[in-house]
Structures are given as structure tokens and as C-alpha cells.
Design a protein around this motif. Structure first.
Motif, PDB file in Angstrom:
ATOM      1  N   ILE A 141       0.839  -1.205   0.000  1.00  0.00           N
ATOM      2  CA  ILE A 141       0.000   0.000   0.000  1.00  0.00           C
ATOM      3  C   ILE A 141       0.872   1.252   0.000  1.00  0.00           C
ATOM      4  O   ILE A 141       0.676   2.167  -0.802  1.00  0.00           O
ATOM      5  CB  ILE A 141      -0.936   0.019   1.232  1.00  0.00           C
ATOM      6  N   LEU A 142       1.880   1.271   0.894  1.00  0.00           N
ATOM      7  CA  LEU A 142       2.757   2.446   0.985  1.00  0.00           C
ATOM      8  C   LEU A 142       3.478   2.692  -0.339  1.00  0.00           C
ATOM      9  O   LEU A 142       3.557   3.823  -0.816  1.00  0.00           O
ATOM     10  CB  LEU A 142       3.781   2.250   2.100  1.00  0.00           C
ATOM     11  N   SER A 143       3.982   1.605  -0.951  1.00  0.00           N
ATOM     12  CA  SER A 143       4.732   1.737  -2.203  1.00  0.00           C
ATOM     13  C   SER A 143       3.834   2.276  -3.314  1.00  0.00           C
ATOM     14  O   SER A 143       4.253   3.134  -4.094  1.00  0.00           O
ATOM     15  CB  SER A 143       5.307   0.381  -2.630  1.00  0.00           C
ATOM     16  N   ALA A 144       2.593   1.750  -3.378  1.00  0.00           N
ATOM     17  CA  ALA A 144       1.658   2.216  -4.410  1.00  0.00           C
ATOM     18  C   ALA A 144       1.338   3.697  -4.200  1.00  0.00           C
ATOM     19  O   ALA A 144       1.223   4.456  -5.165  1.00  0.00           O
ATOM     20  CB  ALA A 144       0.382   1.391  -4.376  1.00  0.00           C
ATOM     21  N   LEU A 145       1.250   4.112  -2.931  1.00  0.00           N
ATOM     22  CA  LEU A 145       0.988   5.532  -2.654  1.00  0.00           C
ATOM     23  C   LEU A 145       2.179   6.395  -3.049  1.00  0.00           C
ATOM     24  O   LEU A 145       2.014   7.487  -3.602  1.00  0.00           O
ATOM     25  CB  LEU A 145       0.662   5.730  -1.165  1.00  0.00           C
ATOM     26  N   VAL A 146       3.403   5.879  -2.782  1.00  0.00           N
ATOM     27  CA  VAL A 146       4.617   6.634  -3.128  1.00  0.00           C
ATOM     28  C   VAL A 146       4.690   6.864  -4.639  1.00  0.00           C
ATOM     29  O   VAL A 146       5.123   7.917  -5.104  1.00  0.00           O
ATOM     30  CB  VAL A 146       5.884   5.886  -2.630  1.00  0.00           C
ATOM     31  N   GLY A 160      12.869   6.396  -4.976  1.00  0.00           N
ATOM     32  CA  GLY A 160      12.920   5.785  -6.302  1.00  0.00           C
ATOM     33  C   GLY A 160      12.576   4.304  -6.268  1.00  0.00           C
ATOM     34  O   GLY A 160      11.741   3.833  -7.044  1.00  0.00           O
ATOM     35  N   TYR A 161      13.225   3.573  -5.337  1.00  0.00           N
ATOM     36  CA  TYR A 161      12.962   2.131  -5.243  1.00  0.00           C
ATOM     37  C   TYR A 161      11.518   1.854  -4.810  1.00  0.00           C
ATOM     38  O   TYR A 161      10.853   0.950  -5.326  1.00  0.00           O
ATOM     39  CB  TYR A 161      13.939   1.474  -4.264  1.00  0.00           C
ATOM     40  N   ALA A 162      11.057   2.662  -3.845  1.00  0.00           N
ATOM     41  CA  ALA A 162       9.668   2.473  -3.370  1.00  0.00           C
ATOM     42  C   ALA A 162       8.685   2.716  -4.508  1.00  0.00           C
ATOM     43  O   ALA A 162       7.706   1.977  -4.673  1.00  0.00           O
ATOM     44  CB  ALA A 162       9.385   3.423  -2.207  1.00  0.00           C
ATOM     45  N   SER A 163       8.973   3.741  -5.312  1.00  0.00           N
ATOM     46  CA  SER A 163       8.095   4.067  -6.439  1.00  0.00           C
ATOM     47  C   SER A 163       8.097   2.940  -7.478  1.00  0.00           C
ATOM     48  O   SER A 163       7.044   2.560  -8.004  1.00  0.00           O
ATOM     49  CB  SER A 163       8.547   5.381  -7.071  1.00  0.00           C
ATOM     50  N   GLN A 164       9.292   2.403  -7.752  1.00  0.00           N
ATOM     51  CA  GLN A 164       9.398   1.294  -8.716  1.00  0.00           C
ATOM     52  C   GLN A 164       8.628   0.075  -8.221  1.00  0.00           C
ATOM     53  O   GLN A 164       7.912  -0.582  -8.983  1.00  0.00           O
ATOM     54  CB  GLN A 164      10.873   0.926  -8.926  1.00  0.00           C
ATOM     55  N   PHE A 165       8.786  -0.226  -6.932  1.00  0.00           N
ATOM     56  CA  PHE A 165       8.071  -1.371  -6.354  1.00  0.00           C
ATOM     57  C   PHE A 165       6.557  -1.108  -6.403  1.00  0.00           C
ATOM     58  O   PHE A 165       5.770  -2.018  -6.693  1.00  0.00           O
ATOM     59  CB  PHE A 165       8.525  -1.596  -4.907  1.00  0.00           C
TER      60      PHE A 165
END
Lengths: 205, 273
Positions: A141-146, A160-165
Motif C-alpha cells: 500500500i505504501l509503495s503504491a501511494l509513493v 525511487g525504489y519504493a516508487s518502482q516497487f
């Protein structure tokens, strides 16, 4: 094998075959079936809508029971058609503003509680259930929000990594939705195929 | 492999036809595993005491009949087996008409009398506004009449039923839905406000969007598509169109999977990619 004798079943089955003929290529039989279907649907809908909406509301409730307040929404509804008359088209803004106002009010009144329920359900509850599963869910959920967080630069490695994930998570969700949509369309086809084989041709029980 | 990229739609359609026909004519009898989402719906209804009122939202149209009709059949078998009293209502114009045609023969099969053991309030204008009115005054929301235009006061099932709430005896809501208005509106206007548990019977393509509500506990469960119908039919001991379509659906899923893999291999090995 016992072919149906009911003319209605024949009409439905032949109509189905005519529509399926489009899968090979556009042809007169398909177009005939298409026009018959549209004409039937329109012919059926007009009296159905009249007797479901206009007749009970105007004749029974407004005139019969004296609910003259119904005149207000009827007039507002009719004002929408002023869009087709340029000199008075501004009048159409009034019903639109009422409609948007109702929509916003409805959303604030009835969508807050279900939405908050969704938010609290995303919290990790260490005291219950599969904690690993819940943590994975939380991270997704957090990654999709990022991914949708455009006010902070994605140049920072963590972002960047969180956004890619997050993008991968969204793609998985979209893949699941697409897969289910394909299966739904196939089920619609299966419903007609079952009708042809069962009701019309009597090939299956 | 490059020729796979040039494969037209007609061979694929032909394959889909062949798979469907073969699956119906020569059923494999693939096992149907009952999923937790469907089982929770079944368990919730099964636990209700006989005589409880169950609100059934008939929120769909003819375009969804192939998937939702088998679900309605299975649900009403269960409701009548348990002695529960369904009250049908629809924000969608044709929903109550479709459900009426399905339920009448099932009710007859169980010796259930219209107006005593179940009733169809029909479709009433006003969608969500009218649903909101139902939660305070059913008589007014329904315009005082049922699906056939007959006075609700004439039916014994409606005695003491003033509103869509627990006090009137409603213990569960099942929304058979195609889209909006549907389960979200019931959740916000009725279930969350009145504390009545609700379940959803929906299309295959709506399963992912309903899943978060099931996981959060806002929906008791969901019956999804033809597969969900098959699971519910097995639970109530009445295998029907859902169960008979399971083989064809499973084989179709395999075919689509195979075609996607082949298509991707063709794409990846193509020099023009």
C-alpha cells in the motif's frame, strides 16, 4: 438430442448464431440481428420507463396524492434541455449545480464511514492473523501511494525504489482485474453457448 | 515463432468455440474447491434463525444474467431451505423483474407463498435517495405497493416491517450487483449506518475491487462470477448452471493462459520488437 419446439427458443438461438457470425466478418445477417435487437430493446424500454417512472410519479403521486413538490425536480430536469437553445442555455447550470451539490453532499454523508473502514483495515495488527502477510500488504500500500507522490523528488534512492516497487504492485493489481475481465467476457459467451446446446439443440442435460 | 505474431483472431475464436463445446459435451468433472469468501456468505446465512428477513438487492440487468442468474438461484435455494424470508428490491430498473422470474418457480418448489414467505418490492425511482428512504420508511419508499402494484398492507410478511433496519427483523443484506448503484451504496447508506451485515454476489471482473471490503470485514463475503455460483450450488446441494459451466471456464482460463504465453514468446523472439 431433442431440438426445441418452442418458437421463442428458436428465435433466441438463431439470434445468437446471427450475432456470433460477426466473429468471422461483418455481414448482412449480423446487421439484421443487430437492428432487430436495438429496435426490440427500444420498443420495450419506452413503455417500461413510462410506466415505471413517469406514470407512477406524475399521475399517482403528484396528481393522485397531491405531492406538488415534485414539480421542482421536474422543472429542474426540464431545464437541462435548455442547453439546446443557445439564448437560454445558461439555465442548464441550475440543475447541474443542484446535481453536483447533491453528489458532494451524498459523498460526504455516506462515503466517509466505508472509506475509514478501508483505512483502518490497512493497519498492521500484530496481535492477530498472519503478521508477515499483513506487513507485505502494508508495504505494498505504501509503495503504491509513493508512486503517486509527485511533490517529492524520486531521485532519492529510497523514494525511487519504493516508487518502482509501487509500480509493480499496481501492475499486479491491474493484471488481476484484466484477467477477471477476460474470464467474465468468456462466461457471457459460455452462457449463450450453454443455451444453444441445452435449450435449443438438447445436446446436454 | 514469428508466425505466431501474425496469428489472426479467427483461429483464436475457433479454439474458444471448440474448447467450450467439448467441455459441455464431455464434462471432465473437475473438482470445485469452496473458497473462503463464498463459505463465509453461506455460513452467515446458515446461522440466521428461521423467519429472519433477508434484504436482497437485485441490482443488475440482462447483460449480466449468464453470471448472476445461477448465483440468484443458489442463494434462494439456501434462503428457502433455511426458512428465511427474502425481501427483494431493486435500484436497477429491470433487476426485480429478472429476479421475480427466477425466484417464483423456486419458491413453488419449496411451498413458499408470495407475500407470506417472501416478497418483491420491485424497482422504485430515486436510486440512492430512495434506498435512504427505505432505511426510515419502507412503506413510503416502496410507494405502498409491491412489484405488481398491489398494496403492501395486504401481505402478512410486511406486518411490523417499518424500515430497512434491525428493529424490523432484517438480519442480512445480499446485493446481487453489476456495478453502480450497488454494494458501495448499500454499504454507505444501509450496512454502515444500520449495522446490518451484508454480502455481495457479483461478476467475475468485480472480484478484485470487492476483495478489500471483504478483507476489511465490511462485507461478510462475496460470491464471484460463475465460479462463485458453482461453489454456492455445491454448498446448498443444488448443482446447476454454475457447476456445469466450471469445466468450460477452467479450460478457457487454461487456453487464455496458453495463448498469452505463446503470444509473448512470439513477441520476444520477433526481430521487429
Amino acid at each position: 438430442m431433442s431440438i426445441a419446439k418452442d418458437p421463442a427458443v428458436w428465435a433466441a438461438a438463431l439470434g445468437t448464431l446471427a450475432i456470433w457470425s460477426f466473429l468471422y466478418r461483418d455481414n448482412p445477417i449480423y446487421r439484421l440481428a443487430e437492428h432487430v435487437l436495438v429496435a426490440l430493446a427500444t420498443g420495450w424500454s419506452v413503455p417500461y420507463y413510462y410506466y415505471s417512472y413517469i406514470h407512477p410519479v406524475i399521475k399517482d403521486e403528484m396528481i393522485g396524492q397531491g405531492r406538488w413538490a415534485y414539480v421542482i425536480p421536474i422543472v429542474l430536469g426540464l431545464l437541462l434541455y435548455t442547453r439546446f437553445i443557445p439564448s437560454v442555455s445558461w439555465l442548464a447550470r441550475y440543475p447541474m449545480s443542484a446535481y453536483i451539490g447533491y453528489g458532494a453532499g451524498y459523498y460526504l454523508a455516506f462515503n466517509a464511514k466505508p472509506f475509514l473502514g478501508q483505512v483502518t483495515a490497512s493497519f498492521v495488527n500484530f496481535g492477530a492473523g498472519n503478521v508477515v502477510n499483513q506487513l507485505l500488504f502494508f508495504i505494498c500500500i505504501l509503495s503504491a501511494l509513493v508512486y503517486f507522490f509527485f511533490t517529492v523528488s524520486k531521485e532519492h534512492p529510497a523514494m525511487g525504489y519504493a516508487s518502482q516497487f509501487g509500480k509493480v504492485v499496481i501492475l499486479i493489481a491491474l493484471g488481476a482485474a484484466f484477467g477477471n475481465t477476460v474470464l467474465f467476457r468468456y462466461n457471457l459467451f459460455l452462457g449463450r453457448l450453454q443455451y444453444v446446446l441445452q435449450e435449443w439443440l438438447g445436446l446436454i442435460q | 515463432m514469428q508466425r505466431l505474431q501474425a496469428l489472426g483472431r479467427r483461429p483464436i475464436y475457433a479454439l474458444v468455440f471448440v474448447v467450450g463445446i467439448v467441455a459441455f459435451l464431455f464434462p471432465l468433472g473437475l473438482p470445485v474447491k469452496i473458497g473462503s469468501d463464498v463459505r463465509t456468505v453461506y455460513n452467515a446465512l446458515d446461522a440466521l434463525p428461521a423467519g429472519s428477513l433477508v434484504w436482497v438487492g437485485a441490482e443488475y440487468d440482462v447483460s449480466s444474467k449468464p453470471e448472476l442468474d445461477p448465483q440468484v438461484v443458489a442463494i434462494f435455494h439456501h434462503l428457502f431451505q433455511k426458512g428465511l424470508k427474502p425481501v427483494v428490491y431493486g435500484m436497477w430498473l429491470r433487476g426485480p423483474t429478472i429476479v421475480q422470474d427466477i425466484v417464483a418457480p423456486i419458491a413453488e418448489q419449496y411451498g413458499k407463498q408470495y407475500g407470506v414467505d417472501w416478497i418483491n418490492l420491485g424497482h422504485k425511482p430515486g436510486t440512492t435517495t430512495n434506498l435512504r428512504l427505505m432505511t426510515s420508511n419502507i412503506m413510503e419508499g416502496a410507494g405502498g405497493v409491491d412489484h405488481f402494484g398491489k398494496p403492501l398492507a395486504d401481505y402478512s410478511i410486511m406486518r411490523g416491517v417499518n424500515a430497512l433496519d434491525k428493529a424490523s427483523g432484517f438480519r442480512h443484506i445480499i446485493v446481487v450487483e453489476t456495478g453502480s448503484p450497488g454494494s458501495r451504496e448499500y454499504l454507505g447508506i444501509v450496512s454502515a449506518e444500520k449495522g446490518i451485515p451484508m454480502s455481495v454476489a457479483t461478476l467475475t471482473m468485480s472480484i478484485p475491487e470487492n476483495k478489500p471490503y471483504v478483507e476489511s470485514g465490511q462485507f461478510t463475503g462475496q460470491i464471484g462470477g460463475l465460479r462463485g455460483a458453482a461453489e454456492y450450488e455445491i454448498l446448498v446441494g443444488k448443482p446447476g448452471r454454475g457447476a456445469s459451466g466450471t469445466d468450460a471456464q477452467s479450460l478457457a482460463a487454461l487456453l487464455v493462459f496458453f495463448l498469452v504465453v505463446i503470444g509473448n514468446i512470439g513477441y520476444l523472439t520477433s526481430p521487429r520488437k
